[in-house]
Enzyme design. Structure first.
Site, PDB file in Angstrom:
ATOM      1  N   TYR A  26     -13.230  37.989 -41.434  1.00  0.00           N
ATOM      2  CA  TYR A  26     -14.462  37.204 -41.471  1.00  0.00           C
ATOM      3  C   TYR A  26     -15.721  37.971 -41.082  1.00  0.00           C
ATOM      4  O   TYR A  26     -16.808  37.398 -41.064  1.00  0.00           O
ATOM      5  CB  TYR A  26     -14.302  35.972 -40.569  1.00  0.00           C
ATOM      6  CG  TYR A  26     -13.092  35.128 -40.934  1.00  0.00           C
ATOM      7  CD1 TYR A  26     -12.999  34.556 -42.208  1.00  0.00           C
ATOM      8  CD2 TYR A  26     -12.054  34.918 -40.038  1.00  0.00           C
ATOM      9  CE1 TYR A  26     -11.894  33.790 -42.561  1.00  0.00           C
ATOM     10  CE2 TYR A  26     -10.940  34.153 -40.384  1.00  0.00           C
ATOM     11  CZ  TYR A  26     -10.867  33.593 -41.647  1.00  0.00           C
ATOM     12  OH  TYR A  26      -9.782  32.840 -41.999  1.00  0.00           O
ATOM     13  N   ASN A  77     -18.355  26.029 -47.883  1.00  0.00           N
ATOM     14  CA  ASN A  77     -17.176  26.750 -47.392  1.00  0.00           C
ATOM     15  C   ASN A  77     -16.451  25.785 -46.459  1.00  0.00           C
ATOM     16  O   ASN A  77     -16.803  25.662 -45.285  1.00  0.00           O
ATOM     17  CB  ASN A  77     -17.593  28.016 -46.636  1.00  0.00           C
ATOM     18  CG  ASN A  77     -16.377  28.774 -46.116  1.00  0.00           C
ATOM     19  OD1 ASN A  77     -15.261  28.271 -46.156  1.00  0.00           O
ATOM     20  ND2 ASN A  77     -16.606  29.986 -45.608  1.00  0.00           N
ATOM     21  N   HIS A  83      -7.904  24.039 -48.669  1.00  0.00           N
ATOM     22  CA  HIS A  83      -6.557  24.170 -49.216  1.00  0.00           C
ATOM     23  C   HIS A  83      -5.786  22.849 -49.308  1.00  0.00           C
ATOM     24  O   HIS A  83      -4.735  22.810 -49.925  1.00  0.00           O
ATOM     25  CB  HIS A  83      -5.772  25.185 -48.363  1.00  0.00           C
ATOM     26  CG  HIS A  83      -6.572  26.442 -48.097  1.00  0.00           C
ATOM     27  ND1 HIS A  83      -7.075  27.219 -49.105  1.00  0.00           N
ATOM     28  CD2 HIS A  83      -6.987  27.029 -46.937  1.00  0.00           C
ATOM     29  CE1 HIS A  83      -7.753  28.236 -48.583  1.00  0.00           C
ATOM     30  NE2 HIS A  83      -7.721  28.144 -47.270  1.00  0.00           N
ATOM     31  N   ASP A  90     -12.868  14.686 -53.401  1.00  0.00           N
ATOM     32  CA  ASP A  90     -13.375  13.457 -54.010  1.00  0.00           C
ATOM     33  C   ASP A  90     -14.833  13.206 -53.619  1.00  0.00           C
ATOM     34  O   ASP A  90     -15.634  12.742 -54.435  1.00  0.00           O
ATOM     35  CB  ASP A  90     -12.506  12.252 -53.599  1.00  0.00           C
ATOM     36  CG  ASP A  90     -11.169  12.236 -54.338  1.00  0.00           C
ATOM     37  OD1 ASP A  90     -10.970  13.073 -55.243  1.00  0.00           O
ATOM     38  OD2 ASP A  90     -10.313  11.392 -53.999  1.00  0.00           O
ATOM     39  N   HIS A 103     -16.037  31.733 -49.793  1.00  0.00           N
ATOM     40  CA  HIS A 103     -15.168  32.140 -48.682  1.00  0.00           C
ATOM     41  C   HIS A 103     -15.542  33.540 -48.246  1.00  0.00           C
ATOM     42  O   HIS A 103     -15.703  34.423 -49.105  1.00  0.00           O
ATOM     43  CB  HIS A 103     -13.690  32.100 -49.105  1.00  0.00           C
ATOM     44  CG  HIS A 103     -13.278  30.740 -49.546  1.00  0.00           C
ATOM     45  ND1 HIS A 103     -13.073  29.713 -48.650  1.00  0.00           N
ATOM     46  CD2 HIS A 103     -13.110  30.215 -50.775  1.00  0.00           C
ATOM     47  CE1 HIS A 103     -12.780  28.618 -49.322  1.00  0.00           C
ATOM     48  NE2 HIS A 103     -12.802  28.893 -50.617  1.00  0.00           N
ATOM     49  N   SER A 105     -13.605  35.574 -46.595  1.00  0.00           N
ATOM     50  CA  SER A 105     -12.446  36.451 -46.821  1.00  0.00           C
ATOM     51  C   SER A 105     -11.949  36.311 -48.254  1.00  0.00           C
ATOM     52  O   SER A 105     -12.318  35.361 -48.964  1.00  0.00           O
ATOM     53  CB  SER A 105     -11.321  36.079 -45.845  1.00  0.00           C
ATOM     54  OG  SER A 105     -10.828  34.788 -46.141  1.00  0.00           O
ATOM     55  N   ARG A 114      -3.461  29.838 -48.831  1.00  0.00           N
ATOM     56  CA  ARG A 114      -4.910  30.000 -49.027  1.00  0.00           C
ATOM     57  C   ARG A 114      -5.280  30.193 -50.501  1.00  0.00           C
ATOM     58  O   ARG A 114      -6.454  30.205 -50.868  1.00  0.00           O
ATOM     59  CB  ARG A 114      -5.430  31.194 -48.217  1.00  0.00           C
ATOM     60  CG  ARG A 114      -5.333  30.998 -46.735  1.00  0.00           C
ATOM     61  CD  ARG A 114      -6.000  32.129 -45.971  1.00  0.00           C
ATOM     62  NE  ARG A 114      -5.428  32.255 -44.648  1.00  0.00           N
ATOM     63  CZ  ARG A 114      -5.829  31.572 -43.574  1.00  0.00           C
ATOM     64  NH1 ARG A 114      -6.835  30.731 -43.666  1.00  0.00           N
ATOM     65  NH2 ARG A 114      -5.232  31.733 -42.408  1.00  0.00           N
TER      66      ARG A 114
HETATM   67  C1  DQA Z   1     -12.305  30.720 -45.155  1.00  0.00           C
HETATM   68  C2  DQA Z   1     -10.858  30.954 -45.624  1.00  0.00           C
HETATM   69  C3  DQA Z   1      -9.948  29.831 -45.185  1.00  0.00           C
HETATM   70  O1  DQA Z   1      -8.620  30.080 -45.632  1.00  0.00           O
HETATM   71  C4  DQA Z   1      -9.917  29.743 -43.676  1.00  0.00           C
HETATM   72  O2  DQA Z   1      -9.112  28.670 -43.258  1.00  0.00           O
HETATM   73  C5  DQA Z   1     -11.279  29.660 -43.083  1.00  0.00           C
HETATM   74  C6  DQA Z   1     -12.366  30.455 -43.666  1.00  0.00           C
HETATM   75  C7  DQA Z   1     -13.190  31.922 -45.466  1.00  0.00           C
HETATM   76  O3  DQA Z   1     -14.416  31.779 -45.356  1.00  0.00           O
HETATM   77  O4  DQA Z   1     -12.704  33.009 -45.780  1.00  0.00           O
HETATM   78  O5  DQA Z   1     -11.491  28.992 -42.086  1.00  0.00           O
HETATM   79  O6  DQA Z   1     -12.811  29.601 -45.853  1.00  0.00           O
END
Ligand code: DQA
Length: 148
Positions: A26, A77, A83, A90, A103, A105, A114
């Site tokens: 992150y 985000n 997930h 909705d 995201h 990551s 993920r």
């Molecule tokens: C995330 C990726 C998600 O899988 C994770 O649970 C997060 C951050 C990301 O910004 O990479 O909390 O959304």
């Protein structure tokens, strides 16, 4: 003519904990620094950014319900809700605004759970694995989408 440049930047569960989460996924910005940086990207692009973060799924749903007339597009985000939270999917549909999923990551290069996104079909673009720069890309795409 009124300018349609209002972008709601939404962060879901655990994103307020950036700075305490694994930097290899992150980055090392705190959440406040992340929002500040996104605010700068928005200013550079002449977009009006508004920010919202919550750790409560229902609050995010209600926030999306309230967006009518207050925003022209969404950057979202949802964190781990991405997930599995069909309620957010909705509510995004109800909001009916052009949306970009971001995201920090690269969710597709991590654990299998993920790789699923329940919101993706209501987003015109998904950006992943670019860290904070992904938000600049998202805002740039929104600017283009809104014909600004
Ligand atoms: C995330 C990726 C998600 O899988 C994770 O649970 C997060 C951050 C990301 O910004 O990479 O909390 O959304």
């Amino acid at each position: 003519m009124t300018t349609r440049n209002r972008v709601d930047v939404i962060h879901g569960v655990n994103l307020d904990m950036l700075g305490r989460r694994p930097a290899r996924h992150y980055g090392d910005l705190t959440f406040d620094q992340l929002e500040q940086q996104i605010g700068e990207f928005a200013r550079e692009l002449n977009l009006e950014a508004r920010f919202f973060q919550t750790n409560h799924e229902g609050e995010l749903v209600e926030h999306l319900h309230r967006l009518e007339g207050l925003a022209d597009a969404v950057v979202i985000n949802p964190g781990a809700w991405t997930h599995y939270a069909w309620s957010i999917r909705d509510a995004l549909e109800i909001a009916g605004l052009p949306a970009v999923e971001v995201h920090l990551s690269d969710v597709d290069a991590r654990e299998d759970f993920r790789k699923v996104s329940v919101i993706r079909d209501h987003c015109f673009l998904t950006i992943k694995g670019q860290g904070v720069e992904g938000y600049r890309a998202a805002l740039t795409a929104i600017k283009e989408k809104l014909d600004l």
